[in-house]
Design a protein around this motif. Sequence first.
Motif, PDB file in Angstrom:
ATOM      1  N   GLU A 179       2.283  10.390  23.647  1.00 34.64           N
ATOM      2  CA  GLU A 179       1.799  11.556  24.292  1.00 34.64           C
ATOM      3  C   GLU A 179       2.378  12.722  24.047  1.00 34.64           C
ATOM      4  OE1 GLU A 179       2.254  11.009  28.559  1.00 34.64           O
ATOM      5  OE2 GLU A 179       1.346   8.977  28.415  1.00 34.64           O
ATOM      6  N   SER A 180       3.627  12.559  23.152  1.00 36.40           N
ATOM      7  CA  SER A 180       4.585  13.985  22.973  1.00 36.40           C
ATOM      8  C   SER A 180       3.937  14.495  21.576  1.00 36.40           C
ATOM      9  CB  SER A 180       5.921  13.368  22.608  1.00 36.40           C
ATOM     10  OG  SER A 180       5.965  12.418  21.537  1.00 36.40           O
ATOM     11  N   GLY A 181       2.742  13.885  20.852  1.00 38.89           N
ATOM     12  CA  GLY A 181       2.100  14.599  19.931  1.00 38.89           C
ATOM     13  C   GLY A 181       2.652  14.255  18.556  1.00 38.89           C
ATOM     14  N   VAL A 182       2.971  12.964  18.231  1.00 38.07           N
ATOM     15  CA  VAL A 182       3.386  12.767  17.029  1.00 38.07           C
ATOM     16  C   VAL A 182       2.461  12.840  15.859  1.00 38.07           C
ATOM     17  CG1 VAL A 182       4.246  10.883  15.314  1.00 38.07           C
ATOM     18  CG2 VAL A 182       5.104  11.070  17.539  1.00 38.07           C
ATOM     19  N   GLU A 183       1.212  12.782  16.121  1.00 36.55           N
ATOM     20  CA  GLU A 183       0.030  12.930  15.105  1.00 36.55           C
ATOM     21  C   GLU A 183      -0.005  14.446  14.664  1.00 36.55           C
ATOM     22  OE1 GLU A 183      -2.151  11.433  18.765  1.00 36.55           O
ATOM     23  OE2 GLU A 183       0.181  11.271  18.137  1.00 36.55           O
ATOM     24  N   PRO A 184      -0.322  15.210  15.311  1.00 36.65           N
ATOM     25  CA  PRO A 184      -0.269  16.576  14.893  1.00 36.65           C
ATOM     26  C   PRO A 184       0.819  17.287  13.812  1.00 36.65           C
ATOM     27  CG  PRO A 184      -0.838  16.559  17.245  1.00 36.65           C
ATOM     28  CD  PRO A 184      -0.371  15.388  16.743  1.00 36.65           C
ATOM     29  N   VAL A 185       2.227  16.685  14.650  1.00 37.29           N
ATOM     30  CA  VAL A 185       3.377  16.984  13.729  1.00 37.29           C
ATOM     31  C   VAL A 185       3.475  16.250  12.204  1.00 37.29           C
ATOM     32  CG1 VAL A 185       5.821  16.564  13.630  1.00 37.29           C
ATOM     33  CG2 VAL A 185       4.693  17.241  15.833  1.00 37.29           C
ATOM     34  N   SER A 186       2.789  15.133  12.051  1.00 36.02           N
ATOM     35  CA  SER A 186       2.538  14.598  10.848  1.00 36.02           C
ATOM     36  C   SER A 186       1.475  15.144   9.941  1.00 36.02           C
ATOM     37  CB  SER A 186       2.312  13.027  10.864  1.00 36.02           C
ATOM     38  OG  SER A 186       1.135  12.624  11.390  1.00 36.02           O
ATOM     39  N   LEU A 187       0.682  15.771  10.686  1.00 39.34           N
ATOM     40  CA  LEU A 187      -0.602  16.361   9.787  1.00 39.34           C
ATOM     41  C   LEU A 187      -0.505  17.943   9.506  1.00 39.34           C
ATOM     42  CD1 LEU A 187      -3.240  14.307  11.685  1.00 39.34           C
ATOM     43  CD2 LEU A 187      -2.512  13.832   9.241  1.00 39.34           C
TER      44      LEU A 187
ATOM     45  N   GLU B 107       1.208  -7.214  12.935  1.00 42.15           N
ATOM     46  CA  GLU B 107       2.233  -6.621  13.734  1.00 42.15           C
ATOM     47  C   GLU B 107       1.792  -5.606  14.754  1.00 42.15           C
ATOM     48  OE1 GLU B 107       5.944  -5.771  15.444  1.00 42.15           O
ATOM     49  OE2 GLU B 107       5.324  -7.339  13.946  1.00 42.15           O
ATOM     50  N   ILE B 108       0.790  -4.674  14.340  1.00 38.52           N
ATOM     51  CA  ILE B 108       0.192  -3.568  15.070  1.00 38.52           C
ATOM     52  C   ILE B 108      -0.400  -4.449  16.306  1.00 38.52           C
ATOM     53  CG2 ILE B 108      -1.737  -1.771  15.181  1.00 38.52           C
ATOM     54  CD1 ILE B 108      -0.848  -1.133  12.069  1.00 38.52           C
TER      55      ILE B 108
ATOM     56  N   PHE C 153       0.318  -0.043  22.257  1.00 38.56           N
ATOM     57  CA  PHE C 153       0.788   0.836  20.813  1.00 38.56           C
ATOM     58  C   PHE C 153      -0.760   0.938  20.182  1.00 38.56           C
ATOM     59  CE2 PHE C 153       1.208   0.723  16.266  1.00 38.56           C
ATOM     60  CZ  PHE C 153       2.300   1.622  16.210  1.00 38.56           C
ATOM     61  N   SER C 154      -0.574   2.140  19.751  1.00 36.30           N
ATOM     62  CA  SER C 154      -1.630   2.724  18.801  1.00 36.30           C
ATOM     63  C   SER C 154      -0.908   3.576  17.500  1.00 36.30           C
ATOM     64  CB  SER C 154      -2.959   3.460  19.291  1.00 36.30           C
ATOM     65  OG  SER C 154      -2.608   4.583  19.843  1.00 36.30           O
ATOM     66  N   GLY C 155      -1.592   3.653  16.441  1.00 37.45           N
ATOM     67  CA  GLY C 155      -0.849   4.482  15.537  1.00 37.45           C
ATOM     68  C   GLY C 155      -1.947   4.762  14.386  1.00 37.45           C
ATOM     69  N   VAL C 156      -1.406   5.722  13.507  1.00 45.61           N
ATOM     70  CA  VAL C 156      -2.264   5.951  12.313  1.00 45.61           C
ATOM     71  C   VAL C 156      -1.716   5.577  11.134  1.00 45.61           C
ATOM     72  CG1 VAL C 156      -2.940   8.008  11.310  1.00 45.61           C
ATOM     73  CG2 VAL C 156      -2.829   8.179  13.708  1.00 45.61           C
ATOM     74  N   ILE C 157      -2.349   5.107  10.213  1.00 45.19           N
ATOM     75  CA  ILE C 157      -2.139   4.374   8.998  1.00 45.19           C
ATOM     76  C   ILE C 157      -2.105   5.389   7.894  1.00 45.19           C
ATOM     77  CG2 ILE C 157      -2.237   2.774   7.161  1.00 45.19           C
ATOM     78  CD1 ILE C 157      -3.247   0.707   9.339  1.00 45.19           C
ATOM     79  N   ALA C 158      -0.918   6.164   7.228  1.00 48.93           N
ATOM     80  CA  ALA C 158      -1.045   7.231   6.598  1.00 48.93           C
ATOM     81  C   ALA C 158      -0.457   6.766   5.164  1.00 48.93           C
ATOM     82  CB  ALA C 158      -0.099   8.222   6.883  1.00 48.93           C
ATOM     83  N   THR C 159      -1.290   7.131   4.083  1.00 49.35           N
ATOM     84  CA  THR C 159      -0.797   6.396   2.497  1.00 49.35           C
ATOM     85  C   THR C 159      -0.832   7.806   1.730  1.00 49.35           C
ATOM     86  OG1 THR C 159      -1.943   4.622   2.992  1.00 49.35           O
ATOM     87  CG2 THR C 159      -1.514   5.273   0.735  1.00 49.35           C
TER      88      THR C 159
ATOM     89  N   TYR D  38       0.866  -0.984   0.058  1.00 44.70           N
ATOM     90  CA  TYR D  38       0.071   0.066   0.091  1.00 44.70           C
ATOM     91  C   TYR D  38       0.853   1.238  -0.169  1.00 44.70           C
ATOM     92  CZ  TYR D  38      -3.827  -2.982   0.877  1.00 44.70           C
ATOM     93  OH  TYR D  38      -4.989  -3.972   0.637  1.00 44.70           O
ATOM     94  N   GLY D  39       2.274   1.197   0.207  1.00 38.94           N
ATOM     95  CA  GLY D  39       3.064   2.424   0.055  1.00 38.94           C
ATOM     96  C   GLY D  39       2.622   3.169   1.586  1.00 38.94           C
ATOM     97  N   SER D  40       2.149   2.607   2.615  1.00 35.57           N
ATOM     98  CA  SER D  40       1.596   3.187   3.699  1.00 35.57           C
ATOM     99  C   SER D  40       2.617   3.076   5.064  1.00 35.57           C
ATOM    100  CB  SER D  40       0.241   2.460   4.438  1.00 35.57           C
ATOM    101  OG  SER D  40      -0.651   2.553   3.422  1.00 35.57           O
ATOM    102  N   VAL D  41       2.744   4.161   5.778  1.00 35.56           N
ATOM    103  CA  VAL D  41       3.618   4.286   6.845  1.00 35.56           C
ATOM    104  C   VAL D  41       2.587   4.404   8.044  1.00 35.56           C
ATOM    105  CG1 VAL D  41       5.730   5.210   5.679  1.00 35.56           C
ATOM    106  CG2 VAL D  41       3.829   6.723   6.791  1.00 35.56           C
ATOM    107  N   VAL D  42       3.111   3.641   9.262  1.00 30.04           N
ATOM    108  CA  VAL D  42       2.497   3.869  10.517  1.00 30.04           C
ATOM    109  C   VAL D  42       3.062   4.726  11.383  1.00 30.04           C
ATOM    110  CG1 VAL D  42       1.457   2.488  12.462  1.00 30.04           C
ATOM    111  CG2 VAL D  42       1.638   1.340  10.319  1.00 30.04           C
ATOM    112  N   VAL D  43       2.301   5.873  11.677  1.00 28.84           N
ATOM    113  CA  VAL D  43       2.910   6.887  12.603  1.00 28.84           C
ATOM    114  C   VAL D  43       2.293   6.636  13.992  1.00 28.84           C
ATOM    115  CG1 VAL D  43       3.016   9.308  13.022  1.00 28.84           C
ATOM    116  CG2 VAL D  43       2.825   8.434  10.648  1.00 28.84           C
ATOM    117  N   PRO D  44       3.167   6.394  14.922  1.00 29.84           N
ATOM    118  CA  PRO D  44       2.650   6.027  16.405  1.00 29.84           C
ATOM    119  C   PRO D  44       1.946   7.289  17.048  1.00 29.84           C
ATOM    120  CG  PRO D  44       5.043   6.524  16.456  1.00 29.84           C
ATOM    121  CD  PRO D  44       4.725   6.425  14.963  1.00 29.84           C
ATOM    122  N   THR D  45       0.907   7.140  17.576  1.00 34.40           N
ATOM    123  CA  THR D  45       0.270   8.054  18.517  1.00 34.40           C
ATOM    124  C   THR D  45       0.961   8.074  19.834  1.00 34.40           C
ATOM    125  OG1 THR D  45      -1.447   6.449  19.226  1.00 34.40           O
ATOM    126  CG2 THR D  45      -1.884   7.733  17.396  1.00 34.40           C
TER     127      THR D  45
END
Length: 171
Positions: free
Chosen positions: A95-103, A127-128, A137-143, A86-93
């Motif tokens: 407490e330090s706020g990775v999701e907003p940095v990726s978005l 794996e997730i 663990f939780s994460g966002v799958i981004a493509t 899928y050419g997707s990456v999983v960005v972890p969620t």
Amino acid sequence: MSHTSTESVRERFRDRLRDFDVESTVVPPDEVAATIERIASSPAVGVEPDDASYDFPDAVQTEFSPSDLEAAATGVTPATLGISDYGSVVVPTTESGVEPVSLFADQHVAVLEADDIVPGMDDGLAEIGERSRRSGFSGVIATGPSATADMGALVKGAHGPKTVHVVVVDP
């Protein structure tokens, strides 16, 4: 798990990234900082992973305010998994706020260890699931870049980054 060779899984991942207009660069750990510095637009903010084999350049602010995040042209994050088909990456969620940095920024630079690329979505979800059971663990799958056609023509960057670049760390 697929019976596909590691090299072909990695090649397929990069091919699929190109299909979604995502650039990628493969570098050894000691070249990650220079690569990020070369491709990231300023100002850049980022969230470094805790246990990485690489460092971010000094040009990437890792301690930043909400206004720094809002002003950032580039967000740099770790990706904990790549899904080849899928050419997707999983960005972890985190407490330090990775999701907003990726978005929030117009450009997202995701840094992914080559060993964390799996062949397909079944492998990725397994794996997730395993990581979630082990550590919560939780994460966002981004493509690819953000895109929508809700109002007619396809618009990139409407709800997230306009461009994405994946730096694959391969010792």
